[in-house]
Design a protein around this motif. Structure first.
Motif, PDB file in Angstrom:
ATOM      1  N   GLY A  99     -22.873  68.408 -68.289  1.00  0.00           N
ATOM      2  CA  GLY A  99     -23.071  68.038 -69.676  1.00  0.00           C
ATOM      3  C   GLY A  99     -21.775  67.788 -70.422  1.00  0.00           C
ATOM      4  O   GLY A  99     -21.765  67.744 -71.660  1.00  0.00           O
ATOM      5  N   ARG A 100     -20.686  67.603 -69.708  1.00  0.00           N
ATOM      6  CA  ARG A 100     -19.379  67.354 -70.317  1.00  0.00           C
ATOM      7  C   ARG A 100     -19.041  65.874 -70.227  1.00  0.00           C
ATOM      8  O   ARG A 100     -19.535  65.162 -69.351  1.00  0.00           O
ATOM      9  N   VAL A 101     -18.211  65.424 -71.129  1.00  0.00           N
ATOM     10  CA  VAL A 101     -17.817  64.014 -71.161  1.00  0.00           C
ATOM     11  C   VAL A 101     -16.551  63.841 -70.318  1.00  0.00           C
ATOM     12  O   VAL A 101     -15.520  64.454 -70.631  1.00  0.00           O
ATOM     13  N   PRO A 102     -16.593  63.048 -69.251  1.00  0.00           N
ATOM     14  CA  PRO A 102     -15.385  62.817 -68.450  1.00  0.00           C
ATOM     15  C   PRO A 102     -14.314  62.095 -69.253  1.00  0.00           C
ATOM     16  O   PRO A 102     -14.617  61.142 -69.985  1.00  0.00           O
ATOM     17  N   THR A 103     -13.107  62.555 -69.137  1.00  0.00           N
ATOM     18  CA  THR A 103     -11.962  61.893 -69.763  1.00  0.00           C
ATOM     19  C   THR A 103     -10.941  61.564 -68.687  1.00  0.00           C
ATOM     20  O   THR A 103     -10.943  62.157 -67.607  1.00  0.00           O
ATOM     21  N   LEU A 104     -10.064  60.633 -69.005  1.00  0.00           N
ATOM     22  CA  LEU A 104      -9.052  60.219 -68.029  1.00  0.00           C
ATOM     23  C   LEU A 104      -8.176  61.397 -67.629  1.00  0.00           C
ATOM     24  O   LEU A 104      -7.923  61.634 -66.442  1.00  0.00           O
ATOM     25  N   SER A 105      -7.728  62.163 -68.629  1.00  0.00           N
ATOM     26  CA  SER A 105      -6.862  63.305 -68.334  1.00  0.00           C
ATOM     27  C   SER A 105      -7.612  64.382 -67.567  1.00  0.00           C
ATOM     28  O   SER A 105      -7.055  65.031 -66.667  1.00  0.00           O
ATOM     29  N   GLY A 106      -8.889  64.585 -67.907  1.00  0.00           N
ATOM     30  CA  GLY A 106      -9.673  65.603 -67.223  1.00  0.00           C
ATOM     31  C   GLY A 106      -9.906  65.269 -65.764  1.00  0.00           C
ATOM     32  O   GLY A 106      -9.761  66.125 -64.882  1.00  0.00           O
ATOM     33  N   VAL A 107     -10.255  64.009 -65.487  1.00  0.00           N
ATOM     34  CA  VAL A 107     -10.534  63.597 -64.110  1.00  0.00           C
ATOM     35  C   VAL A 107      -9.268  63.640 -63.264  1.00  0.00           C
ATOM     36  O   VAL A 107      -9.245  64.217 -62.170  1.00  0.00           O
TER      37      VAL A 107
END
Length: 261
Positions: A99-107
């Motif tokens: 349920g989290r939004v993928p972000t460039l930094s997170g991935v």
């Protein structure tokens, strides 16, 4: 006594349990993988483009160095490193599942963090298998056509119209099928498992093989689906991989969730 128990306790750690799946589970995983790609197409296009450009670069080198007879084995062997390239796609699906939004930094942060751990060893395994793949091709060429190989301009005719060429194709495809099966068995859930849990890469590979052995019919169907999709995607100069790799990558994550309890 208590000291002995403490010493042997880590050795008794249970391996991940494997579930039984069927054809409907693969269809469900494909549908979920397609939804992930549609939800976050930018990530899929990025990783698919990296994979596609890598294939184009390898084939360009073969043409540049006049090694046209290596084009087909290079293209086939390049598929072996697909599970490693798709690690970022597994992370996108994992975050979306939570349920989290993928972000460039997170991935990329997850890839960097896990890459310093066991995933780097799995990457080494896939690259090693690719090297073995190419070495067996070169060995077969030497066995059937001599140490000097075959002239670049003559290889299509030699390959399809001579006994040596036909024998080379037959033996090469048999050995290639064995290597592809081994690679598929070792990697089908290894990368998602390492991304999701704190396990070592040996345990991940064993779990992956157990998943295949426990579900031979379903996993054979999935392997054939992968081969068909990748073969079709690779025909237009690897451009189809821009779309096919993301779908396969996201699907692999959802298949992992179904296979590993």
């Amino acid at each position: 006594m208590s000291e002995d128990i403490r010493t042997t306790a880590p050795m008794l750690r249970k391996e991940p349990a494997i579930r039984r799946i069927g054809r409907s589970d693969i269809v469900d995983a494909l549908s979920a993988g397609l939804r992930d790609f549609q939800a976050y197409p930018a990530f899929g296009v990025f990783f698919g483009s990296v994979y596609s450009l890598g294939g184009v670069a390898i084939l360009a080198c073969a043409f540049l160095w006049d090694l046209l007879y290596l084009v087909y084995p290079l293209a086939a062997g390049f598929v072996l490193i697909g599970p490693f390239v798709a690690v970022g796609l597994y992370e996108v699906s994992r975050l979306r599942e939570q349920g989290r939004v993928p972000t460039l930094s997170g991935v990329f942060g997850a890839i960097w963090t896990q890459g310093a751990k066991e995933i780097s060893w799995m990457a080494f395994v896939t690259i090693f298998l690719f090297i073995i793949w190419m070495y067996q091709v070169r060995l077969l060429i030497a066995l059937f056509f001599g140490l000097h190989g075959m002239p670049a301009g003559a290889f299509p005719g030699v390959l399809f119209t001579t006994p040596e060429g036909l024998a080379f194709l037959t033996v090469g495809h048999v050995i290639g099928a064995v290597l592809a099966t081994v690679t598929f068995s070792l990697t089908v859930v290894s990368f998602p498992l390492l991304l999701d849990r704190e396990v070592d890469f040996i345990t991940a590979m064993i779990t992956s093989v157990r998943a295949v052995v426990s579900n031979p019919a379903a996993m054979l169907g999935w392997a054939l689906c992968i081969v068909l999709m990748l073969f079709t995607a690779a025909l237009p100069a690897f451009l189809g991989l821009v779309v096919v790799l993301p779908v396969l990558g996201h699907t692999t994550w959802h298949l992992y969730l179904k296979l590993v309890a």
